[in-house]
Design a protein around this motif. Structure first.
Motif, PDB file in Angstrom:
ATOM      1  N   LEU A  22       0.438  -1.261   0.001  1.00 14.66           N
ATOM      2  CA  LEU A  22       0.078   0.188   0.079  1.00 14.66           C
ATOM      3  C   LEU A  22       0.739   1.091  -0.110  1.00 14.66           C
ATOM      4  N   ARG A  23       1.971   1.054   0.464  1.00 10.43           N
ATOM      5  CA  ARG A  23       2.942   2.280   0.370  1.00 10.43           C
ATOM      6  C   ARG A  23       4.381   2.163  -0.232  1.00 10.43           C
ATOM      7  N   PRO A  24       4.166   2.257  -1.781  1.00 12.06           N
ATOM      8  CA  PRO A  24       5.530   2.317  -2.566  1.00 12.06           C
ATOM      9  C   PRO A  24       6.560   2.793  -2.282  1.00 12.06           C
ATOM     10  N   LEU A  25       6.488   4.039  -1.546  1.00 13.40           N
ATOM     11  CA  LEU A  25       7.614   4.563  -1.224  1.00 13.40           C
ATOM     12  C   LEU A  25       8.241   4.442   0.036  1.00 13.40           C
ATOM     13  N   GLY A  26       7.508   3.549   0.831  1.00 13.63           N
ATOM     14  CA  GLY A  26       8.465   2.989   1.938  1.00 13.63           C
ATOM     15  C   GLY A  26       7.801   3.087   3.323  1.00 13.63           C
ATOM     16  N   LEU A  27       8.137   2.459   4.279  1.00 12.93           N
ATOM     17  CA  LEU A  27       7.565   2.587   5.505  1.00 12.93           C
ATOM     18  C   LEU A  27       8.419   3.226   6.616  1.00 12.93           C
ATOM     19  N   ARG A  28       8.229   3.706   7.818  1.00 11.67           N
ATOM     20  CA  ARG A  28       8.941   4.071   8.893  1.00 11.67           C
ATOM     21  C   ARG A  28       9.897   2.983   9.306  1.00 11.67           C
ATOM     22  N   ARG A  29      11.144   3.254   9.547  1.00  9.51           N
ATOM     23  CA  ARG A  29      12.001   2.005  10.040  1.00  9.51           C
ATOM     24  C   ARG A  29      11.283   1.427  11.173  1.00  9.51           C
ATOM     25  N   GLY A  30      10.736   2.031  12.045  1.00  8.39           N
ATOM     26  CA  GLY A  30      10.098   1.289  13.390  1.00  8.39           C
ATOM     27  C   GLY A  30       8.881   0.371  13.187  1.00  8.39           C
ATOM     28  N   VAL A  31       8.286   0.432  11.713  1.00  9.26           N
ATOM     29  CA  VAL A  31       6.959  -0.087  11.588  1.00  9.26           C
ATOM     30  C   VAL A  31       7.434  -1.900  11.283  1.00  9.26           C
ATOM     31  N   TYR A  32       6.812  -2.780  11.908  1.00 11.22           N
ATOM     32  CA  TYR A  32       6.909  -4.084  12.016  1.00 11.22           C
ATOM     33  C   TYR A  32       8.453  -4.456  12.150  1.00 11.22           C
ATOM     34  N   THR A  33       9.024  -3.966  12.966  1.00 11.70           N
ATOM     35  CA  THR A  33      10.556  -4.357  13.104  1.00 11.70           C
ATOM     36  C   THR A  33      10.869  -5.624  13.059  1.00 11.70           C
TER      37      THR A  33
END
Length: 55
Positions: A22-33
């Motif tokens: 859903l977010r092709p530009l990326g996710l935050r580093r802390g998401v789903y670590t």
């Protein structure tokens, strides 16, 4: 004979994979670590760890 196919993606890993889609530009580093390192290996090129662009 050994079967090299990966196990199905379930639970938290599936939620993380959907979030990546859903977010092709990326996710935050802390998401789903805990899920991301596994997805990098299992998703075979669909998920990769990139460099941080913003501070």
């Amino acid at each position: 004979m050994r079967d090299d196919t990966a196990a199905p993606v379930r639970g938290r890993h599936l939620k993380a994979l959907r979030a990546c889609a859903l977010r092709p530009l990326g996710l935050r580093r802390g998401v789903y670590t805990s899920a991301m390192p596994v997805l990098v290996l299992v998703a075979r090129g669909l998920v990769e760890e990139g460099l941080t662009r913003w501070k």
